[in-house]
Write a protein that holds these residues in place. Structure first.
Motif, PDB file in Angstrom:
ATOM      1  N   ILE A 119      -7.315  -8.355  -4.652  1.00 55.23           N
ATOM      2  CA  ILE A 119      -6.006  -8.456  -5.297  1.00 55.23           C
ATOM      3  C   ILE A 119      -5.367  -9.761  -4.837  1.00 55.23           C
ATOM      4  O   ILE A 119      -5.193  -9.995  -3.641  1.00 55.23           O
ATOM      5  N   VAL A 120      -5.007 -10.628  -5.796  1.00 56.32           N
ATOM      6  CA  VAL A 120      -4.494 -11.965  -5.489  1.00 56.32           C
ATOM      7  C   VAL A 120      -3.101 -12.135  -6.100  1.00 56.32           C
ATOM      8  O   VAL A 120      -2.859 -11.701  -7.229  1.00 56.32           O
ATOM      9  N   THR A 142      -5.213 -10.384 -10.500  1.00 54.72           N
ATOM     10  CA  THR A 142      -4.154 -11.316 -10.135  1.00 54.72           C
ATOM     11  C   THR A 142      -2.801 -10.745 -10.548  1.00 54.72           C
ATOM     12  O   THR A 142      -2.611 -10.354 -11.699  1.00 54.72           O
ATOM     13  N   VAL A 143      -1.859 -10.696  -9.600  1.00 55.55           N
ATOM     14  CA  VAL A 143      -0.540 -10.111  -9.834  1.00 55.55           C
ATOM     15  C   VAL A 143       0.538 -11.142  -9.517  1.00 55.55           C
ATOM     16  O   VAL A 143       0.250 -12.251  -9.059  1.00 55.55           O
ATOM     17  N   VAL A 150       0.574  -4.748  -3.229  1.00 55.29           N
ATOM     18  CA  VAL A 150       0.546  -3.535  -2.413  1.00 55.29           C
ATOM     19  C   VAL A 150       0.259  -2.314  -3.285  1.00 55.29           C
ATOM     20  O   VAL A 150      -0.539  -1.439  -2.922  1.00 55.29           O
ATOM     21  N   SER A 151       0.912  -2.254  -4.434  1.00 54.30           N
ATOM     22  CA  SER A 151       0.703  -1.130  -5.348  1.00 54.30           C
ATOM     23  C   SER A 151      -0.756  -1.019  -5.777  1.00 54.30           C
ATOM     24  O   SER A 151      -1.327   0.081  -5.811  1.00 54.30           O
ATOM     25  N   CYS A 152      -1.374  -2.153  -6.080  1.00 53.20           N
ATOM     26  CA  CYS A 152      -2.783  -2.142  -6.499  1.00 53.20           C
ATOM     27  C   CYS A 152      -3.691  -1.657  -5.370  1.00 53.20           C
ATOM     28  O   CYS A 152      -4.644  -0.903  -5.605  1.00 53.20           O
ATOM     29  N   LEU A 157      -7.539  -0.157  -6.072  1.00 55.07           N
ATOM     30  CA  LEU A 157      -8.126  -1.081  -7.031  1.00 55.07           C
ATOM     31  C   LEU A 157      -8.833  -2.245  -6.357  1.00 55.07           C
ATOM     32  O   LEU A 157      -9.560  -3.001  -7.005  1.00 55.07           O
ATOM     33  N   GLY A 158      -8.618  -2.413  -5.065  1.00 51.56           N
ATOM     34  CA  GLY A 158      -9.242  -3.503  -4.348  1.00 51.56           C
ATOM     35  C   GLY A 158      -8.551  -3.736  -3.014  1.00 51.56           C
ATOM     36  O   GLY A 158      -7.662  -2.979  -2.619  1.00 51.56           O
ATOM     37  N   PHE A 159      -8.952  -4.802  -2.312  1.00 55.19           N
ATOM     38  CA  PHE A 159      -8.314  -5.173  -1.049  1.00 55.19           C
ATOM     39  C   PHE A 159      -7.461  -6.419  -1.279  1.00 55.19           C
ATOM     40  O   PHE A 159      -7.601  -7.115  -2.284  1.00 55.19           O
TER      41      PHE A 159
END
Length: 226
Positions: A119-120, A142-143, A150-152, A157-159
């Motif tokens: 998560i980026v 990508t957020v 944090v939510s992801c 969904l990933g690290f």
């Protein structure tokens, strides 16, 4: 009231309105518990103050300062020709949900993270696009903000590389630091910057004093988290 007095009164009123508004840009990595304390202090000192708060990532804060959109910024990237003061350093750790398979391993090397989704947080700037941190994973989500990252992670969904203070929040007990070999971390320095045209404003100087006091509190807070 004659016309001259009226114009003077309007000018004074307009100046008061300008001074009662503060526009701030704060990087998404800055500890939110400390930001809340800063805002509470400002509310106490300046009850009539209107605060416009912009959450930014990477180069976006610099753009807002350059454009005159904000008076004060706290960010890792500052505009050319500006000087800043160190606010704090943020340590980022590779973090995943407690049920993530990476947490079942010991002494992980960075290479072991490659097959897993990362998560980026994207650069929020419009005029530049800066990549920051380790981007070795073969796939990413990508957020736009830390809270989305944090939510992801919480949704498995990933690290992600997250500030250590995030792990101290009670609502994030289901997250844990990955056991990277040699305790690998990333460090980001955040600076406090004042827009150049505002540096002589008494109100802005008072704000600087308040923020300097909270830098001390921030460093103590960081020490408690470690």
């Amino acid at each position: 009231m004659n016309q001259a007095d009226s114009l003077e009164h309007d000018a004074i009123s307009q100046k008061a309105k300008i001074q009662s508004s503060l526009k701030m840009a704060v990087d998404t990595l800055f500890p939110r518990p400390i930001l809340g304390q800063i805002l509470n202090e400002l509310n106490t000192l300046f009850p009539e103050l209107n605060i416009q708060l912009h959450e930014t990532t990477l180069s976006r804060c610099a753009e807002l300062l350059e454009d005159g959109t904000v008076d004060v910024g706290i960010a890792s990237l500052i505009p050319r020709g500006y000087t800043g003061r160190l606010a704090t350093t943020i340590e980022l750790y590779a973090v995943a949900h407690l049920s993530h398979p990476l947490l079942q391993q010991k002494d992980l090397q960075l290479k072991a993270l490659e097959p897993y989704k990362q998560i980026v947080i994207r650069d929020g700037g419009f005029r530049s696009n800066t990549n920051s941190g380790w981007l070795g994973s073969t796939s990413r989500i990508t957020v736009s903000s830390l809270s989305e990252a944090v939510s992801c992670v919480k949704q498995q969904l990933g690290f992600a590389w997250l500030p250590f203070w995030v792990l101290q929040l009670p609502e994030n007990k289901d997250l844990a630091q990955l056991p990277l070999q040699n305790g690998l971390i990333r460090t980001v320095a955040l600076q406090t910057v004042v827009r150049q045209t505002e540096t002589e404003d008494h109100f802005i100087k008072e704000l600087g004093r308040v923020m300097d006091n909270f830098i001390v509190k921030l460093n103590k807070y960081q020490s408690r988290c470690e």
